[in-house]
Motif scaffolding. Structure first.
Motif, mmCIF file in Angstrom:
data_model
loop_
_atom_site.group_PDB
_atom_site.id
_atom_site.type_symbol
_atom_site.label_atom_id
_atom_site.label_comp_id
_atom_site.label_asym_id
_atom_site.label_seq_id
_atom_site.Cartn_x
_atom_site.Cartn_y
_atom_site.Cartn_z
ATOM 1 N N GLY A 275 0.788 -1.217 0.000
ATOM 2 C CA GLY A 275 0.000 0.000 0.000
ATOM 3 C C GLY A 275 0.822 1.269 0.000
ATOM 4 N N GLN A 276 2.111 1.181 0.352
ATOM 5 C CA GLN A 276 2.956 2.359 0.356
ATOM 6 C C GLN A 276 3.480 2.672 -1.048
ATOM 7 O OE1 GLN A 276 5.914 1.418 3.376
ATOM 8 N NE2 GLN A 276 4.623 2.253 5.016
ATOM 9 N N LEU A 277 3.988 3.884 -1.198
ATOM 10 C CA LEU A 277 4.564 4.331 -2.456
ATOM 11 C C LEU A 277 6.081 4.305 -2.382
ATOM 12 C CD1 LEU A 277 2.331 7.473 -3.067
ATOM 13 C CD2 LEU A 277 2.251 5.365 -4.413
ATOM 14 N N LEU A 278 6.697 3.848 -3.436
ATOM 15 C CA LEU A 278 8.153 3.897 -3.578
ATOM 16 C C LEU A 278 8.493 4.886 -4.677
ATOM 17 C CD1 LEU A 278 11.102 2.864 -3.202
ATOM 18 C CD2 LEU A 278 10.553 1.098 -4.910
ATOM 19 N N ARG A 279 9.367 5.820 -4.366
ATOM 20 C CA ARG A 279 9.856 6.752 -5.384
ATOM 21 C C ARG A 279 11.363 6.583 -5.535
ATOM 22 N NH1 ARG A 279 7.858 12.860 -5.676
ATOM 23 N NH2 ARG A 279 6.140 11.703 -6.667
ATOM 24 N N THR B 208 7.431 6.762 -9.608
ATOM 25 C CA THR B 208 6.724 6.474 -8.363
ATOM 26 C C THR B 208 5.814 5.279 -8.588
ATOM 27 O OG1 THR B 208 6.730 8.827 -7.788
ATOM 28 C CG2 THR B 208 5.237 7.394 -6.558
ATOM 29 N N CYS B 209 5.921 4.283 -7.716
ATOM 30 C CA CYS B 209 5.129 3.063 -7.840
ATOM 31 C C CYS B 209 4.333 2.811 -6.560
ATOM 32 C CB CYS B 209 6.027 1.852 -8.092
ATOM 33 S SG CYS B 209 6.921 1.881 -9.657
ATOM 34 N N ARG B 210 3.135 2.256 -6.726
ATOM 35 C CA ARG B 210 2.369 1.764 -5.589
ATOM 36 C C ARG B 210 2.759 0.305 -5.367
ATOM 37 N NH1 ARG B 210 -0.026 4.276 -1.525
ATOM 38 N NH2 ARG B 210 -1.329 5.582 -2.879
ATOM 39 N N VAL B 211 3.256 -0.011 -4.202
ATOM 40 C CA VAL B 211 3.711 -1.358 -3.875
ATOM 41 C C VAL B 211 2.531 -2.146 -3.305
ATOM 42 C CG1 VAL B 211 5.288 -2.695 -2.417
ATOM 43 C CG2 VAL B 211 6.066 -0.581 -3.522
ATOM 44 N N VAL B 212 2.341 -3.376 -3.755
ATOM 45 C CA VAL B 212 1.181 -4.160 -3.339
ATOM 46 C C VAL B 212 1.576 -5.442 -2.595
ATOM 47 C CG1 VAL B 212 -0.291 -3.226 -5.146
ATOM 48 C CG2 VAL B 212 1.029 -5.282 -5.624
ATOM 49 N N PRO C 229 27.481 6.266 -14.129
ATOM 50 C CA PRO C 229 26.704 6.110 -12.890
ATOM 51 C C PRO C 229 26.452 7.454 -12.219
ATOM 52 C CG PRO C 229 28.461 4.483 -12.998
ATOM 53 C CD PRO C 229 28.706 5.450 -14.119
ATOM 54 N N ALA C 230 25.259 7.607 -11.662
ATOM 55 C CA ALA C 230 24.875 8.816 -10.937
ATOM 56 C C ALA C 230 24.141 8.405 -9.674
ATOM 57 C CB ALA C 230 23.985 9.700 -11.817
ATOM 58 N N PRO C 231 24.156 9.252 -8.655
ATOM 59 C CA PRO C 231 23.487 8.897 -7.397
ATOM 60 C C PRO C 231 21.975 8.846 -7.537
ATOM 61 C CG PRO C 231 24.291 11.155 -7.326
ATOM 62 C CD PRO C 231 24.841 10.549 -8.580
ATOM 63 N N LEU C 232 21.352 8.120 -6.603
ATOM 64 C CA LEU C 232 19.904 7.927 -6.581
ATOM 65 C C LEU C 232 19.372 8.204 -5.186
ATOM 66 C CD1 LEU C 232 19.960 4.438 -8.347
ATOM 67 C CD2 LEU C 232 19.315 6.585 -9.464
ATOM 68 N N LEU C 233 18.097 8.555 -5.116
ATOM 69 C CA LEU C 233 17.406 8.701 -3.839
ATOM 70 C C LEU C 233 16.219 7.751 -3.820
ATOM 71 C CD1 LEU C 233 16.864 10.169 -1.123
ATOM 72 C CD2 LEU C 233 15.452 11.796 -2.420
ATOM 73 N N LEU C 234 16.143 6.916 -2.776
ATOM 74 C CA LEU C 234 15.012 6.010 -2.579
ATOM 75 C C LEU C 234 14.169 6.572 -1.436
ATOM 76 C CD1 LEU C 234 17.024 2.641 -2.490
ATOM 77 C CD2 LEU C 234 16.397 4.023 -4.480
ATOM 78 N N SER C 235 12.884 6.745 -1.673
ATOM 79 C CA SER C 235 12.026 7.290 -0.621
ATOM 80 C C SER C 235 10.669 6.608 -0.639
ATOM 81 C CB SER C 235 11.880 8.806 -0.763
ATOM 82 O OG SER C 235 11.512 9.173 -2.077
ATOM 83 N N VAL C 236 10.011 6.602 0.526
ATOM 84 C CA VAL C 236 8.743 5.911 0.718
ATOM 85 C C VAL C 236 7.743 6.881 1.335
ATOM 86 C CG1 VAL C 236 7.595 3.954 1.837
ATOM 87 C CG2 VAL C 236 9.957 3.732 1.064
ATOM 88 N N ALA C 237 6.489 6.776 0.916
ATOM 89 C CA ALA C 237 5.420 7.593 1.477
ATOM 90 C C ALA C 237 4.131 6.788 1.499
ATOM 91 C CB ALA C 237 5.237 8.885 0.679
ATOM 92 N N GLU C 238 3.211 7.219 2.356
ATOM 93 C CA GLU C 238 1.897 6.588 2.390
ATOM 94 C C GLU C 238 1.001 7.149 1.289
ATOM 95 O OE1 GLU C 238 0.859 4.118 4.058
ATOM 96 O OE2 GLU C 238 2.216 3.893 5.767
ATOM 97 N N ASN C 239 1.170 8.438 0.991
ATOM 98 C CA ASN C 239 0.347 9.106 -0.005
ATOM 99 C C ASN C 239 1.223 9.996 -0.880
ATOM 100 O OD1 ASN C 239 -2.511 8.365 0.946
ATOM 101 N ND2 ASN C 239 -1.588 9.207 2.814
ATOM 102 N N LEU C 240 0.739 10.286 -2.075
ATOM 103 C CA LEU C 240 1.519 11.012 -3.049
ATOM 104 C C LEU C 240 1.944 12.380 -2.541
ATOM 105 C CD1 LEU C 240 2.605 10.480 -5.879
ATOM 106 C CD2 LEU C 240 0.557 11.567 -6.799
ATOM 107 N N HIS C 241 1.038 13.072 -1.852
ATOM 108 C CA HIS C 241 1.375 14.429 -1.413
ATOM 109 C C HIS C 241 2.434 14.448 -0.314
ATOM 110 C CE1 HIS C 241 -0.927 13.906 2.303
ATOM 111 N NE2 HIS C 241 -1.914 13.415 1.574
ATOM 112 N N ASP C 242 2.660 13.289 0.330
ATOM 113 C CA ASP C 242 3.679 13.238 1.392
ATOM 114 C C ASP C 242 5.076 13.465 0.835
ATOM 115 O OD1 ASP C 242 1.701 12.712 3.241
ATOM 116 O OD2 ASP C 242 1.952 10.532 3.128
ATOM 117 N N PHE C 243 5.308 13.177 -0.439
ATOM 118 C CA PHE C 243 6.623 13.387 -1.026
ATOM 119 C C PHE C 243 6.962 14.876 -1.104
ATOM 120 C CE2 PHE C 243 5.830 9.157 -3.101
ATOM 121 C CZ PHE C 243 6.889 8.498 -2.515
ATOM 122 N N ASN C 244 5.965 15.726 -1.053
ATOM 123 C CA ASN C 244 6.221 17.165 -1.132
ATOM 124 C C ASN C 244 6.994 17.681 0.065
ATOM 125 O OD1 ASN C 244 4.762 17.254 -3.535
ATOM 126 N ND2 ASN C 244 2.830 17.691 -2.491
#
Length: 215
Positions: free
Chosen positions: A35-39, A174-178, A198-213
């Motif tokens: 149910g969480q989002l992975l960006r 951004t993906c919804r993980v199930v 190669p370039a750096p990456l950021l992995l982040s998780v949120a419950e809702n899309l607006h939380d990434f803001n």
């Protein structure tokens, strides 16, 4: 909507993983609950993110690029596509995507492959093996990755042609993980022409899309 959480009753205590910075040429991991989002965000031009995923309940169930191609009848990764595991069950759904160029065909690099082509550093597959050991995860095989942001095309004759990577810093998917999943993401050199910076990456998780803001 695609990134809306499907209706289900959640009774367990939910945790939210802290963002993970993955340096260029290295690998990182992040746990994402159902149910969480992975960006995944490119933090440099030309980034490629080689994505692996393993079920937290059973590491013998993994994100399978092969089954995803068959399940979707496509070698292109597009918005709304379900990415499935080796049991052909969905693990995540692709939603927001600023790049829309991803590879579902090429295997992960190895240190030996890179050395043969004159590149320094550790290959994606060797880095994956080390990260799994660090996490204490035992898996029956090392699967091929989904190569996010990698630019290649398939000709009518069946040839895979690398193209110059056009990903820019700030691009993301951004993906919804199930399914509760341990994701491992490599920013190691792919050794593929045009996608070999190669370039750096950021992995982040949120419950809702607006939380990434709030990042």
């Amino acid at each position: 909507m695609l990134l809306m959480r499907e209706s289900y009753q959640e009774t367990a205590v939910r945790t939210l993983a802290e963002p993970v910075q993955v340096a260029a040429g290295s690998i990182g991991s992040i746990s994402v609950l159902r149910g969480q989002l992975l960006r995944i965000t490119a933090q440099g031009d030309g980034a490629v993110a080689s994505l692996f995923g393993f079920s937290l309940a059973d590491p013998a169930v993994w994100l399978s690029v092969h089954h995803t191609r068959v399940f979707s009848n496509s070698y292109l990764l597009g918005s709304g596509m379900r990415l499935v595991n080796n049991l052909r069950r969905p693990m995540m759904v692709l939603g927001k995507d600023s790049v829309k160029r991803h590879d579902l065909l090429l295997p992960a690099s190895t240190t030996a492959f890179l050395a043969e082509r004159g590149y320094p550093g550790e290959g994606c597959l060797d880095a994956l093996r080390g990260e799994l050991a660090r996490l204490g995860m035992v898996v029956p095989k090392l699967p091929d990755p989904i190569n996010l942001f990698m630019h290649v095309k398939l000709t009518r004759e069946g040839k895979i042609l690398p193209e110059t990577n056009l990903t820019q810093a700030g691009d993301s998917i951004t993906c919804r993980v199930v399914m509760d999943t341990q994701f491992i993401v490599s920013a190691c050199n792919t050794g593929i022409e045009g996608n070999d910076r190669p370039a750096p990456l950021l992995l982040s998780v949120a419950e809702n899309l607006h939380d990434f803001n709030a990042e």
